[in-house]
Design a protein around this motif. Sequence first.
Motif, PDB file in Angstrom:
ATOM      1  N   PRO A   8       0.817  -1.213   0.000  1.00  0.00           N
ATOM      2  CA  PRO A   8       0.000   0.000   0.000  1.00  0.00           C
ATOM      3  C   PRO A   8       0.858   1.275   0.000  1.00  0.00           C
ATOM      4  O   PRO A   8       2.004   1.275   0.454  1.00  0.00           O
ATOM      5  CB  PRO A   8      -0.787  -0.091   1.321  1.00  0.00           C
ATOM      6  N   LYS A   9       0.277   2.337  -0.511  1.00  0.00           N
ATOM      7  CA  LYS A   9       0.916   3.653  -0.509  1.00  0.00           C
ATOM      8  C   LYS A   9       1.332   4.017   0.922  1.00  0.00           C
ATOM      9  O   LYS A   9       0.607   3.729   1.872  1.00  0.00           O
ATOM     10  CB  LYS A   9      -0.071   4.687  -1.059  1.00  0.00           C
ATOM     11  N   LYS A  10       2.501   4.605   1.052  1.00  0.00           N
ATOM     12  CA  LYS A  10       3.097   5.085   2.308  1.00  0.00           C
ATOM     13  C   LYS A  10       3.674   3.976   3.191  1.00  0.00           C
ATOM     14  O   LYS A  10       4.238   4.254   4.226  1.00  0.00           O
ATOM     15  CB  LYS A  10       2.121   5.949   3.117  1.00  0.00           C
ATOM     16  N   SER A  11       3.525   2.716   2.802  1.00  0.00           N
ATOM     17  CA  SER A  11       4.097   1.653   3.625  1.00  0.00           C
ATOM     18  C   SER A  11       5.580   1.488   3.289  1.00  0.00           C
ATOM     19  O   SER A  11       6.059   1.957   2.267  1.00  0.00           O
ATOM     20  CB  SER A  11       3.333   0.342   3.440  1.00  0.00           C
ATOM     21  N   PHE A  12       6.291   0.821   4.169  1.00  0.00           N
ATOM     22  CA  PHE A  12       7.739   0.684   4.036  1.00  0.00           C
ATOM     23  C   PHE A  12       8.115  -0.707   3.547  1.00  0.00           C
ATOM     24  O   PHE A  12       7.610  -1.706   4.043  1.00  0.00           O
ATOM     25  CB  PHE A  12       8.420   0.946   5.382  1.00  0.00           C
ATOM     26  N   LEU A  13       9.048  -0.745   2.604  1.00  0.00           N
ATOM     27  CA  LEU A  13       9.673  -1.994   2.188  1.00  0.00           C
ATOM     28  C   LEU A  13      10.867  -2.262   3.092  1.00  0.00           C
ATOM     29  O   LEU A  13      11.265  -3.400   3.285  1.00  0.00           O
ATOM     30  CB  LEU A  13      10.154  -1.894   0.742  1.00  0.00           C
TER      31      LEU A  13
END
Length: 187
Positions: free
Chosen positions: A32-37
């Motif tokens: 999802p948008k804004k989540s961190f890898l």
Amino acid sequence: MNEFLCYLDLIYPLSKELREYLAENLEYLLIPKKSFLLKQGKVCKHIHFIQKGLARCFYIKDDKEVSSWFMKEGDVIISVESFFKQQPSYESIQALEECELLCLTYDKLQTMFHQFPEFNFIGRVLTEKYYTLSEQRLYSLRMQRANERYAFLMHHYPELIQRVPSTYIASYLGITLETLSRIKHFQ
């Protein structure tokens, strides 16, 4: 996944065995948008190929986020030093849009290098590509004025100007948001 295999095949023809290995070991992720890898301080254990979406790599300096890379469709994204040395990262990777990714673990990538000689050629070509981009970025930051850095970005990556928030573009260019606004006004 076919798009990714075609991308690799353009660099060097893939053997049937390598195609099968990739089909068995590549993982599909929807982020999802804004989540961190990846978050700063964690080890980068995966290499990601972006099928759809946009991500940024950034680090913290003087309590401010500094964007160091933007990666979009068709790009590979990792924290280079963390991934190849398997040590904690000084940077974070965050999705700026919802991202569809194919990923492979460090160990499975190393297995590919050992078992499939053709992948060593592919790895070298990709390394050359991203090393050249890194050198261009360093040259830009050291040798060009802010308006020249912005003009380069506009000329080579115009879609980023549309897709990336101005705050991140300004930090990537090493300038303030106010300076970016002035540059945009005079372009």
